[in-house]
Design a protein around this motif. Structure first.
Motif, short mmCIF file in Angstrom:
data_model
loop_
_atom_site.label_atom_id
_atom_site.label_comp_id
_atom_site.label_asym_id
_atom_site.label_seq_id
_atom_site.Cartn_x
_atom_site.Cartn_y
_atom_site.Cartn_z
N LYS A 60 -8.78 -58.54 5.16
CA LYS A 60 -9.18 -58.22 3.78
C LYS A 60 -9.39 -56.71 3.57
O LYS A 60 -9.94 -56.30 2.55
N PHE A 61 -8.98 -55.91 4.53
CA PHE A 61 -9.30 -54.48 4.48
C PHE A 61 -8.80 -53.80 3.19
O PHE A 61 -9.50 -53.00 2.59
N LYS A 62 -7.58 -54.13 2.77
CA LYS A 62 -7.01 -53.50 1.57
C LYS A 62 -7.87 -53.78 0.34
O LYS A 62 -8.11 -52.91 -0.49
N PHE A 63 -8.30 -55.03 0.22
CA PHE A 63 -9.15 -55.43 -0.89
C PHE A 63 -10.49 -54.68 -0.83
O PHE A 63 -10.98 -54.15 -1.83
N ILE A 64 -11.04 -54.60 0.38
CA ILE A 64 -12.33 -53.91 0.58
C ILE A 64 -12.21 -52.46 0.15
O ILE A 64 -13.01 -51.95 -0.64
N ILE A 65 -11.18 -51.78 0.64
CA ILE A 65 -11.04 -50.35 0.36
C ILE A 65 -10.71 -50.10 -1.12
O ILE A 65 -11.18 -49.14 -1.72
#
Lengths: 92, 225
Positions: free
Chosen positions: A77-82
């Motif tokens: 989910k890193f892209k969503f988080i960033i």
């Protein structure tokens, strides 16, 4: 000149290093591969352990780390988080 | 708290819709912020989510209060709770709205300070609530205090933009500018009917910008999948 990584990016790099080692990795490898000082790495590892992103195992000779389900979810989910943190100004 | 807003007749009812819309968007931001907190375990999204949850509650209260006035529901509520005057009920609702809005703003400001000092949070909160409660005109005091906090938030986002040069942050920066303008407008509304409407429209622009910001984040997430 490359941009300085923020906290979330450093966490991503550490988790990636652990994941790519298929489970277990020594702290020295984490330090080199994620480009951190010893002190910073220990601080991050402590935080990641407390928050349940990684697991620490100690045998007679070595201390090793493995990634947990929560850690894998973070990477996924890193892209969503960033995107969210950048768009709402929640810089770390 | 002796002054009650003057509202233009044609806008009566629309304000309920506006405030309900604000509440829903604030709730959406809060929900996704808590989701980010769950994924990262970081403090900022938790506080951001909490502050938007407080905003959402504040707007739900305001919306319900205005709806109760239009539908005369407030008279029934007064009968049920044995409250003598309808105005008393309206004031209680207004006090709740103010309290939750201040809670939201203080939490937001506290988040930007990057500290875990709970005493500081309590100091900020108690000073703000006492300032409004003990003022001769609580509504003026509330909008004055909110404007000060919002000026701080605008400057925070502006410095953040200058430091990181991230275009993504512009929408939220402009949204806070509209919040601020809407809030400053509310300071004058006690004697001017038009200001109440303008204030709501400025708030609407701010929440639409936040909504677009959230939609863009969610759209990017879906695209990736």
């Amino acid at each position: 000149m490359t941009k300085k990584r923020n906290k979330l990016e450093v966490i991503r790099d550490i988790l990636k290093v652990i994941r790519d080692k298929h489970g277990k990795i020594k702290p020295t490898h984490i330090m080199y591969k994620s480009n951190l000082s010893h002190h910073m790495m220990e601080e991050y590892l402590k935080e990641l352990k407390e928050k349940g992103f990684i697991l620490e195992s100690n045998d007679e000779k070595h201390r090793t780390y493995s990634i947990t389900k929560k850690g894998l979810e973070y990477l996924e989910k890193f892209k969503f988080i960033i995107n969210f943190t950048d768009s709402f100004g929640l810089n770390f | 708290m002796e002054n009650i807003y003057l509202v233009s007749n044609w806008f009566f009812g629309w304000d309920v819709v506006f405030e309900f819309f604000f509440a829903l968007i604030a709730l959406g931001v809060s929900f996704h912020s808590f989701k980010i907190h769950k994924l990262t375990g970081q403090r900022s999204p938790k506080l951001f989510g909490l502050s938007f949850l407080f905003f959402s509650i504040a707007y739900f209260i305001q919306s319900f209060l205005n709806f109760a006035i239009i539908s005369k529901l407030n008279e029934n509520i007064c009968d049920f709770f044995k409250i003598q005057a309808v105005e008393t009920l309206n004031l209680i609702g207004l006090y709740f709205h103010i309290t939750f809005f201040i809670l939201g703003l203080v939490t937001l400001v506290y988040m930007t300070l990057n500290t875990d000092n709970k005493k500081l949070y309590l100091l900020l909160l108690s000073t703000s609530l006492l300032f409004v409660a003990l003022s001769q005109n609580s509504i003026y005091a509330f909008y004055f205090l909110s404007s000060v906090f919002l000026i701080y938030m605008v400057s925070h986002y502006f410095t953040n933009y200058l430091k990181n040069r991230q275009t993504k942050i512009i929408l939220i920066l402009v949204a806070f500018v509209f919040f601020l303008l809407g809030n400053i407008h509310f300071i004058f509304l006690i004697n001017h009917i038009k200001f109440y409407i303008i204030g709501h429209f400025l708030g609407l622009i701010a929440y639409l910008l936040i909504f677009v910001n959230l939609l863009l984040v969610l759209k990017n997430d879906k695209k990736k999948k």
